[in-house]
Design an enzyme around this catalytic site. Sequence first.
Site, PDB file in Angstrom:
ATOM      1  N   HIS A   1       7.363 -25.488  13.143  1.00  0.00           N
ATOM      2  CA  HIS A   1       8.733 -26.021  13.119  1.00  0.00           C
ATOM      3  C   HIS A   1       8.878 -27.350  13.872  1.00  0.00           C
ATOM      4  O   HIS A   1       9.470 -28.300  13.381  1.00  0.00           O
ATOM      5  CB  HIS A   1       9.708 -25.038  13.769  1.00  0.00           C
TER       6      HIS A   1
ATOM      7  N   LYS B   1       3.969 -18.698   6.861  1.00  0.00           N
ATOM      8  CA  LYS B   1       3.405 -19.053   8.157  1.00  0.00           C
ATOM      9  C   LYS B   1       3.173 -17.784   8.972  1.00  0.00           C
ATOM     10  O   LYS B   1       3.858 -16.800   8.685  1.00  0.00           O
ATOM     11  CB  LYS B   1       4.311 -20.036   8.893  1.00  0.00           C
TER      12      LYS B   1
ATOM     13  N   LYS C   1      11.736 -18.547  24.162  1.00  0.00           N
ATOM     14  CA  LYS C   1      12.485 -17.297  23.991  1.00  0.00           C
ATOM     15  C   LYS C   1      13.263 -17.022  25.264  1.00  0.00           C
ATOM     16  O   LYS C   1      12.927 -17.529  26.329  1.00  0.00           O
ATOM     17  CB  LYS C   1      11.515 -16.140  23.743  1.00  0.00           C
TER      18      LYS C   1
ATOM     19  N   GLU D   1      15.779 -19.757  21.522  1.00  0.00           N
ATOM     20  CA  GLU D   1      16.390 -18.492  21.094  1.00  0.00           C
ATOM     21  C   GLU D   1      16.700 -17.653  22.316  1.00  0.00           C
ATOM     22  O   GLU D   1      16.007 -17.738  23.333  1.00  0.00           O
ATOM     23  CB  GLU D   1      15.532 -17.732  20.091  1.00  0.00           C
TER      24      GLU D   1
ATOM     25  N   HIS E   1      10.371 -22.054   6.766  1.00  0.00           N
ATOM     26  CA  HIS E   1      11.767 -21.902   6.328  1.00  0.00           C
ATOM     27  C   HIS E   1      12.718 -22.863   7.023  1.00  0.00           C
ATOM     28  O   HIS E   1      13.824 -23.103   6.544  1.00  0.00           O
ATOM     29  CB  HIS E   1      12.234 -20.444   6.499  1.00  0.00           C
TER      30      HIS E   1
ATOM     31  N   ARG F   1       0.814  -1.210   0.000  1.00  0.00           N
ATOM     32  CA  ARG F   1       0.000   0.000   0.000  1.00  0.00           C
ATOM     33  C   ARG F   1       0.853   1.268   0.000  1.00  0.00           C
ATOM     34  O   ARG F   1       0.454   2.302  -0.518  1.00  0.00           O
ATOM     35  CB  ARG F   1      -0.927   0.010   1.221  1.00  0.00           C
TER      36      ARG F   1
HETATM   37  P1  NDP Z   1       4.979  -6.784   8.342  1.00  0.00           P
HETATM   38  O1  NDP Z   1       4.164  -6.520   9.549  1.00  0.00           O
HETATM   39  O2  NDP Z   1       6.287  -6.110   8.193  1.00  0.00           O
HETATM   40  O3  NDP Z   1       4.016  -6.509   7.118  1.00  0.00           O
HETATM   41  C1  NDP Z   1       4.391  -6.609   5.768  1.00  0.00           C
HETATM   42  C2  NDP Z   1       3.704  -5.534   4.975  1.00  0.00           C
HETATM   43  O4  NDP Z   1       2.313  -5.804   4.923  1.00  0.00           O
HETATM   44  C3  NDP Z   1       3.837  -4.164   5.581  1.00  0.00           C
HETATM   45  O5  NDP Z   1       5.010  -3.542   5.153  1.00  0.00           O
HETATM   46  C4  NDP Z   1       2.597  -3.458   5.111  1.00  0.00           C
HETATM   47  O6  NDP Z   1       2.855  -2.803   3.885  1.00  0.00           O
HETATM   48  C5  NDP Z   1       1.612  -4.563   4.854  1.00  0.00           C
HETATM   49  N1  NDP Z   1       0.552  -4.516   5.858  1.00  0.00           N
HETATM   50  C6  NDP Z   1       0.668  -4.429   7.193  1.00  0.00           C
HETATM   51  N2  NDP Z   1      -0.526  -4.415   7.773  1.00  0.00           N
HETATM   52  C7  NDP Z   1      -1.420  -4.494   6.790  1.00  0.00           C
HETATM   53  C8  NDP Z   1      -2.842  -4.519   6.752  1.00  0.00           C
HETATM   54  N3  NDP Z   1      -3.571  -4.475   7.846  1.00  0.00           N
HETATM   55  N4  NDP Z   1      -3.434  -4.594   5.543  1.00  0.00           N
HETATM   56  C9  NDP Z   1      -2.711  -4.670   4.407  1.00  0.00           C
HETATM   57  N5  NDP Z   1      -1.363  -4.639   4.401  1.00  0.00           N
HETATM   58  C10 NDP Z   1      -0.733  -4.551   5.567  1.00  0.00           C
HETATM   59  O7  NDP Z   1       5.126  -8.351   8.255  1.00  0.00           O
HETATM   60  P2  NDP Z   1       6.420  -9.220   8.014  1.00  0.00           P
HETATM   61  O8  NDP Z   1       7.109  -8.732   6.813  1.00  0.00           O
HETATM   62  O9  NDP Z   1       7.164  -9.359   9.281  1.00  0.00           O
HETATM   63  O10 NDP Z   1       5.779 -10.670   7.744  1.00  0.00           O
HETATM   64  C11 NDP Z   1       5.021 -10.934   6.587  1.00  0.00           C
HETATM   65  C12 NDP Z   1       4.422 -12.329   6.721  1.00  0.00           C
HETATM   66  O11 NDP Z   1       5.459 -13.276   6.855  1.00  0.00           O
HETATM   67  C13 NDP Z   1       3.554 -12.491   7.958  1.00  0.00           C
HETATM   68  O12 NDP Z   1       2.518 -13.363   7.661  1.00  0.00           O
HETATM   69  C14 NDP Z   1       4.496 -13.130   8.962  1.00  0.00           C
HETATM   70  O13 NDP Z   1       3.797 -13.902   9.899  1.00  0.00           O
HETATM   71  C15 NDP Z   1       5.332 -14.003   8.059  1.00  0.00           C
HETATM   72  N6  NDP Z   1       6.661 -14.276   8.587  1.00  0.00           N
HETATM   73  C16 NDP Z   1       7.515 -13.252   8.869  1.00  0.00           C
HETATM   74  C17 NDP Z   1       8.783 -13.518   9.334  1.00  0.00           C
HETATM   75  C18 NDP Z   1       9.764 -12.396   9.599  1.00  0.00           C
HETATM   76  O14 NDP Z   1      10.922 -12.714   9.907  1.00  0.00           O
HETATM   77  N7  NDP Z   1       9.369 -11.144   9.511  1.00  0.00           N
HETATM   78  C19 NDP Z   1       9.243 -14.918   9.547  1.00  0.00           C
HETATM   79  C20 NDP Z   1       8.263 -15.904   9.206  1.00  0.00           C
HETATM   80  C21 NDP Z   1       7.027 -15.587   8.739  1.00  0.00           C
HETATM   81  P3  NDP Z   1       2.020  -1.553   3.399  1.00  0.00           P
HETATM   82  O15 NDP Z   1       1.537  -0.817   4.588  1.00  0.00           O
HETATM   83  O16 NDP Z   1       3.002  -0.792   2.567  1.00  0.00           O
HETATM   84  O17 NDP Z   1       0.914  -2.150   2.584  1.00  0.00           O
END
Ligand code: NDP
Length: 513
Positions: free
Chosen positions: A267, A175, A367, A243, A205, A66
């Site tokens: 996991h 996940k 954790k 961790e 992963h 977004r």
């Molecule tokens: P983030 O919270 O950083 O969200 C990713 C992006 O999604 C944001 O940059 C935002 O972009 C968009 N977003 C956030 N909230 C909303 C909303 N309510 N509606 C629409 N878009 C939204 O998540 P992560 O990157 O940490 O994780 C992404 C996925 O991967 C999740 O499902 C998480 O559980 C999974 N995951 C993450 C890991 C990690 O290390 N981070 C590890 C394993 C799994 P914008 O506002 O620009 O649209």
Amino acid sequence: MASISSDFADKLDLEPRSSVAAADPCAIVIFGASGDLTRRKLIPALFELAACGSLARRFAIIGFARSEMSDAAFRDSAAEAVRRNAESCQVSNESLRTFAQSFVYVAGDYDQPDAFEKLSRRLEELDQERHLEGNRLYYLATPPAVYPKVIAQIQRAGLVRPANGNSWVRIVVEKPFGRDLASARKLNATILKAFDETQVYRIDHFLGKDTVQNLLALRFGNGIFEPLWNRNYVDHVQITTAESLGVEQRAAFYETTGALRDMVQSHLLQLTSLVAIEPPSNFDATAVRNEKLKVLQALRPYTPDSVAADVVPGQYAPGQIDGEEVAGYRQEPGVRADSQTETFVAAKLLIDNWRWADVPFYIRTGKRMPRRVTEIVINFRRAPHLLFRGQGIDTNTLVLNIQPEEGISISFHAKLPGQFMRLTRVAMDFSYRAAFGASERSAYATLLNDCMRGDATLFDRADGVEAAWAFVQPILTAWEQQGRSVPTYPAGSWGPHEADELLSGDGRHWRRP
Ligand code: NDP
């Protein structure tokens, strides 16, 4: 639109490695491209693949989110993400510039069909310009609540079916896959209304790590282990994923998730099923996943009583990690002062089949433990007749280290030098790093490459993910119904004493990693 370089691999100064298979040409669309996962894991993994020649020469990476961002700003952030996070390859400015040129960005709202039509047009253009053969990989990297919207919009925009008989369209689902059995079933139904199961890659992963795969190599590529791998020789199995970090910036996510959903359902059950599977008839996605499913289905279901006896939650209290004072979970920003969210789980699992009857699998995750470690420990039965009494003879163990150092270690007893028959415990160690140098690539790189080659062996199938939730569901239900007061453990310890009692009650103890 800025044009994209078509000869990325040529421009890199790294030699393509022969052990790595190149993927098909494709467009990779990352939904949630402004987020943490994209920055820390996905972009660096794609760079690794490109740098070692295992992305096709023709590829494009389309970020969708977004936040407003230009192509140039997305490229800058991609380059920065690689600089900060690339794990296992050299990063030169030239290689980075070339790689970043493959990135384009589409800003849009998940509620607006217009945004997906814009995405569709961009994909068409890139297809033409880059000869991507209509191949598309969608990666869901948004919060899970957004997945159904993305899927519905992809479908509405006509982006689900391959353009022709030779091209493919696949979707990677991050996940957590649901938060209980009902929501996992609902998510599967949503996905499978749009996509065929063969198009869906549910990612964990952990399964991309070499040692996890090496578990299968160890068991089924050698003649010496498999004969011992059963109830006749194995006393019990321990699986630990610890961790030292606390909840960090993820309190909002963690407060509604907890260690059971975050770690055990995914996991730890994945590792359990790989330790316990029967030999598959071959190493392909169907055969391996069929065998994993059978293990999950053979796990003895918990009752409210066995949840109370065999599952131990815990929550970290203030303590010390590496000599430094750290806050307790409830003192972390964003955590409720009376939170009962578990940051630790230990559990005793039984697998009701011929191979594993009466062999407990003890699993634990937490954790703020003393250090970051993931290991699987196979504890073998004692020798049937002890010649060397009073010498503290313990059982033999085979330890598979999954992180941070990948390797395998077998411990046994040997005679100390000297006149007397005195025994001591020794180990034979195999270290991935010592044998092969640094790990070739990150788990995400391995798994992304598998997706682009259409190999789903290391990904979860709908029935597998539901079987894992079906096993965990009675714990969630019992904890909800019974209400609970989660025992605490000092940060920097190996969990609450109840976790030790889980084993000491059976005359066993946790291995100290
Ligand atoms: P983030 O919270 O950083 O969200 C990713 C992006 O999604 C944001 O940059 C935002 O972009 C968009 N977003 C956030 N909230 C909303 C909303 N309510 N509606 C629409 N878009 C939204 O998540 P992560 O990157 O940490 O994780 C992404 C996925 O991967 C999740 O499902 C998480 O559980 C999974 N995951 C993450 C890991 C990690 O290390 N981070 C590890 C394993 C799994 P914008 O506002 O620009 O649209």
